[in-house]
Design a protein around this motif. Structure first.
Motif, PDB file in Angstrom:
ATOM      1  N   MET A   1      39.483  30.205  31.586  1.00 33.75           N
ATOM      2  CA  MET A   1      39.761  29.685  32.945  1.00 33.75           C
ATOM      3  C   MET A   1      40.080  30.824  33.913  1.00 33.75           C
ATOM      4  N   ILE A   2      40.890  31.805  33.478  1.00 32.68           N
ATOM      5  CA  ILE A   2      41.222  32.948  34.319  1.00 32.68           C
ATOM      6  C   ILE A   2      40.160  34.020  34.124  1.00 32.68           C
ATOM      7  N   LYS A   3      39.556  34.477  35.212  1.00 33.29           N
ATOM      8  CA  LYS A   3      38.476  35.446  35.148  1.00 33.29           C
ATOM      9  C   LYS A   3      39.020  36.875  35.206  1.00 33.29           C
ATOM     10  N   THR A   4      38.342  37.778  34.483  1.00 38.44           N
ATOM     11  CA  THR A   4      38.671  39.194  34.539  1.00 38.44           C
ATOM     12  C   THR A   4      38.104  39.808  35.812  1.00 38.44           C
ATOM     13  N   ASP A   5      38.494  41.051  36.098  1.00 35.52           N
ATOM     14  CA  ASP A   5      37.958  41.720  37.276  1.00 35.52           C
ATOM     15  C   ASP A   5      36.442  41.853  37.183  1.00 35.52           C
ATOM     16  N   ASP A   6      35.924  42.130  35.983  1.00 30.15           N
ATOM     17  CA  ASP A   6      34.484  42.242  35.809  1.00 30.15           C
ATOM     18  C   ASP A   6      33.808  40.891  36.019  1.00 30.15           C
ATOM     19  N   ASP A   7      34.415  39.832  35.481  1.00 28.33           N
ATOM     20  CA  ASP A   7      33.879  38.486  35.699  1.00 28.33           C
ATOM     21  C   ASP A   7      33.792  38.186  37.193  1.00 28.33           C
ATOM     22  N   ILE A   8      34.859  38.492  37.907  1.00 27.49           N
ATOM     23  CA  ILE A   8      34.930  38.189  39.340  1.00 27.49           C
ATOM     24  C   ILE A   8      33.859  38.956  40.105  1.00 27.49           C
ATOM     25  N   HIS A 168      34.681  21.385  39.998  1.00 25.95           N
ATOM     26  CA  HIS A 168      34.847  21.806  38.608  1.00 25.95           C
ATOM     27  C   HIS A 168      35.025  23.306  38.506  1.00 25.95           C
ATOM     28  N   GLY A 169      35.667  23.721  37.437  1.00 23.19           N
ATOM     29  CA  GLY A 169      35.686  25.140  37.126  1.00 23.19           C
ATOM     30  C   GLY A 169      34.279  25.639  36.909  1.00 23.19           C
ATOM     31  N   ILE A 170      34.083  26.942  37.110  1.00 24.44           N
ATOM     32  CA  ILE A 170      32.742  27.514  36.995  1.00 24.44           C
ATOM     33  C   ILE A 170      32.856  28.971  36.605  1.00 24.44           C
ATOM     34  N   GLY A 171      31.870  29.467  35.899  1.00 24.62           N
ATOM     35  CA  GLY A 171      31.855  30.860  35.466  1.00 24.62           C
ATOM     36  C   GLY A 171      30.582  31.142  34.705  1.00 24.62           C
ATOM     37  N   SER A 189      49.473  17.737  39.459  1.00 26.06           N
ATOM     38  CA  SER A 189      48.381  18.303  38.672  1.00 26.06           C
ATOM     39  C   SER A 189      48.542  19.814  38.495  1.00 26.06           C
ATOM     40  N   LEU A 190      47.472  20.457  38.070  1.00 25.58           N
ATOM     41  CA  LEU A 190      47.480  21.844  37.627  1.00 25.58           C
ATOM     42  C   LEU A 190      47.903  22.811  38.733  1.00 25.58           C
ATOM     43  N   VAL A 191      48.718  23.787  38.350  1.00 26.74           N
ATOM     44  CA  VAL A 191      49.124  24.844  39.273  1.00 26.74           C
ATOM     45  C   VAL A 191      48.032  25.914  39.329  1.00 26.74           C
ATOM     46  N   LEU A 192      47.667  26.339  40.534  1.00 28.85           N
ATOM     47  CA  LEU A 192      46.623  27.348  40.707  1.00 28.85           C
ATOM     48  C   LEU A 192      47.182  28.746  40.445  1.00 28.85           C
ATOM     49  N   GLU A 193      46.358  29.572  39.782  1.00 28.64           N
ATOM     50  CA  GLU A 193      46.733  30.941  39.453  1.00 28.64           C
ATOM     51  C   GLU A 193      45.637  31.904  39.886  1.00 28.64           C
ATOM     52  N   PRO A 194      45.989  33.141  40.215  1.00 27.69           N
ATOM     53  CA  PRO A 194      44.964  34.127  40.569  1.00 27.69           C
ATOM     54  C   PRO A 194      43.953  34.285  39.432  1.00 27.69           C
ATOM     55  N   GLY A 195      42.684  34.391  39.807  1.00 23.47           N
ATOM     56  CA  GLY A 195      41.631  34.541  38.815  1.00 23.47           C
ATOM     57  C   GLY A 195      40.921  33.255  38.466  1.00 23.47           C
ATOM     58  N   MET A 196      41.432  32.108  38.933  1.00 26.75           N
ATOM     59  CA  MET A 196      40.735  30.841  38.723  1.00 26.75           C
ATOM     60  C   MET A 196      39.540  30.756  39.671  1.00 26.75           C
ATOM     61  N   THR A 234      31.995  27.553  46.137  1.00 26.19           N
ATOM     62  CA  THR A 234      32.699  28.079  44.966  1.00 26.19           C
ATOM     63  C   THR A 234      33.788  29.013  45.482  1.00 26.19           C
ATOM     64  N   VAL A 235      35.007  28.835  44.995  1.00 24.59           N
ATOM     65  CA  VAL A 235      36.131  29.633  45.484  1.00 24.59           C
ATOM     66  C   VAL A 235      36.836  30.357  44.340  1.00 24.59           C
ATOM     67  N   LEU A 236      37.510  31.421  44.707  1.00 21.39           N
ATOM     68  CA  LEU A 236      38.337  32.216  43.798  1.00 21.39           C
ATOM     69  C   LEU A 236      39.764  32.192  44.310  1.00 21.39           C
ATOM     70  N   VAL A 237      40.708  31.914  43.426  1.00 17.93           N
ATOM     71  CA  VAL A 237      42.121  32.040  43.778  1.00 17.93           C
ATOM     72  C   VAL A 237      42.483  33.517  43.668  1.00 17.93           C
ATOM     73  N   THR A 238      42.908  34.111  44.770  1.00 17.23           N
ATOM     74  CA  THR A 238      43.294  35.522  44.804  1.00 17.23           C
ATOM     75  C   THR A 238      44.821  35.633  44.764  1.00 17.23           C
ATOM     76  N   PRO A 239      45.363  36.830  44.562  1.00 17.04           N
ATOM     77  CA  PRO A 239      46.825  36.979  44.573  1.00 17.04           C
ATOM     78  C   PRO A 239      47.468  36.539  45.882  1.00 17.04           C
ATOM     79  N   SER A 240      46.709  36.605  46.986  1.00 16.44           N
ATOM     80  CA  SER A 240      47.286  36.260  48.284  1.00 16.44           C
ATOM     81  C   SER A 240      46.749  34.970  48.885  1.00 16.44           C
ATOM     82  N   GLY A 241      45.764  34.337  48.229  1.00 13.80           N
ATOM     83  CA  GLY A 241      45.198  33.119  48.808  1.00 13.80           C
ATOM     84  C   GLY A 241      43.896  32.719  48.172  1.00 13.80           C
ATOM     85  N   VAL A 242      42.813  32.749  48.947  1.00 13.59           N
ATOM     86  CA  VAL A 242      41.534  32.247  48.466  1.00 13.59           C
ATOM     87  C   VAL A 242      40.400  33.117  48.995  1.00 13.59           C
ATOM     88  N   GLU A 243      39.358  33.265  48.191  1.00 16.52           N
ATOM     89  CA  GLU A 243      38.121  33.916  48.601  1.00 16.52           C
ATOM     90  C   GLU A 243      36.980  32.942  48.356  1.00 16.52           C
TER      91      GLU A 243
END
Length: 254
Positions: A1-8, A168-171, A189-196, A234-243
């Motif tokens: 569920m949490i993506k690595t820097d390379d995945d991102i 849905h999640g995606i990767g 529901s689920l708490v959002l974390e950076p890398g999702m 498709t969005v990415l949860v970042t440490p400061s918000g969303v991309e």
């Protein structure tokens, strides 16, 4: 569920390419064009120009490179030669692109010529629903906050939210966990974390929320035959918000 820097990094590429497909199709979506022709051009563009793969094609047996959903079609419309666009139509095109093992998934609405005022308003409100949801994405927010942002805005404007289908999640796979509902209670529901990474893709109906699936087992329509509209990123949860990974160039400039 949490993506690595390379995945991102790879997901950024896949997302950018998926957005390019929708931009490429803008001048081609016009009266008289068949949805099959749009699918074939999308596939050619993805394979030949982007050096990628249309991951929609063959997914769960789907026969074409894109989904084309016109007017009362909610989602999963199959492109056909006999389905020719006409003045006043609204159509959703949904595309997924796989590049280097990761997938970008996005859709947008197109309007053909002079659409009716009710159709134009539906397009505006459904687009607002997507962006209101994106704006709440940040670490510590919950999936229920996303659903609530969509549901509260749509219903306040007199529209309904389709409940049978969700983001849905995606990767590496098109559909991963979690499910991202387009309705809900804030703080649940689920708490959002950076890398999702996940999609947000609300389907908003002008009439009732109920839907039906046609005999082809793919095409979903509004049961009351009212208009439906959908936008997806498709969005990415970042440490400061969303991309927004699938943001198109014309959106960056607006």
């Amino acid at each position: 569920m949490i993506k690595t820097d390379d995945d991102i990094a790879r997901m950024r590429v896949a997302g950018r390419l998926a957005g390019q497909v929708l931009s490429h199709l803008i001048p081609l979506v016009k009266p008289g064009v068949s949805t099959l022709a749009l699918s074939r051009e999308a596939e050619r563009f993805i394979v030949e120009d982007l050096k990628a793969r249309p991951s929609t094609k063959g997914q769960y047996g789907f026969p074409e490179a894109i989904n084309t959903s016109i007017n009362q079609v909610v989602c999963h419309g199959i492109p056909k030669e006999e389905d020719r666009l006409k003045e006043g139509d609204i159509v959703n095109i949904d595309v997924t692109v796989e590049k280097d093992g990761f997938i970008g998934d996005t859709s947008r609405m197109y309007s053909l010529g002079q659409v009716s005022d009710p159709a134009r308003r539906l397009l505006e409100v459904s687009h607002q629903c997507l962006w209101r949801a994106i704006e709440v994405v940040k670490p510590g927010a919950r999936l229920g906050d996303i659903g609530h942002a969509i549901q509260s805005h749509a219903e306040a404007k007199g529209y309904s939210v389709v409940r049978e289908y969700c983001g849905h999640g995606i990767g590496r796979r098109m559909h991963e966990m979690p499910d991202v509902l387009h309705f809900g209670v804030p703080g649940r529901s689920l708490v959002l974390e950076p890398g999702m990474t996940f999609t947000i893709e609300p389907m908003i109906n002008a009439g009732q929320a109920a839907v039906s699936v046609l005999k082809d087992q793919w095409t979903v329509i509004t049961r009351d035959r009212s208009l439906s509209a959908q936008w997806e990123h498709t969005v990415l949860v970042t440490p400061s918000g969303v991309e927004v990974l699938t943001l198109r160039e014309e959106e960056r400039q607006s």
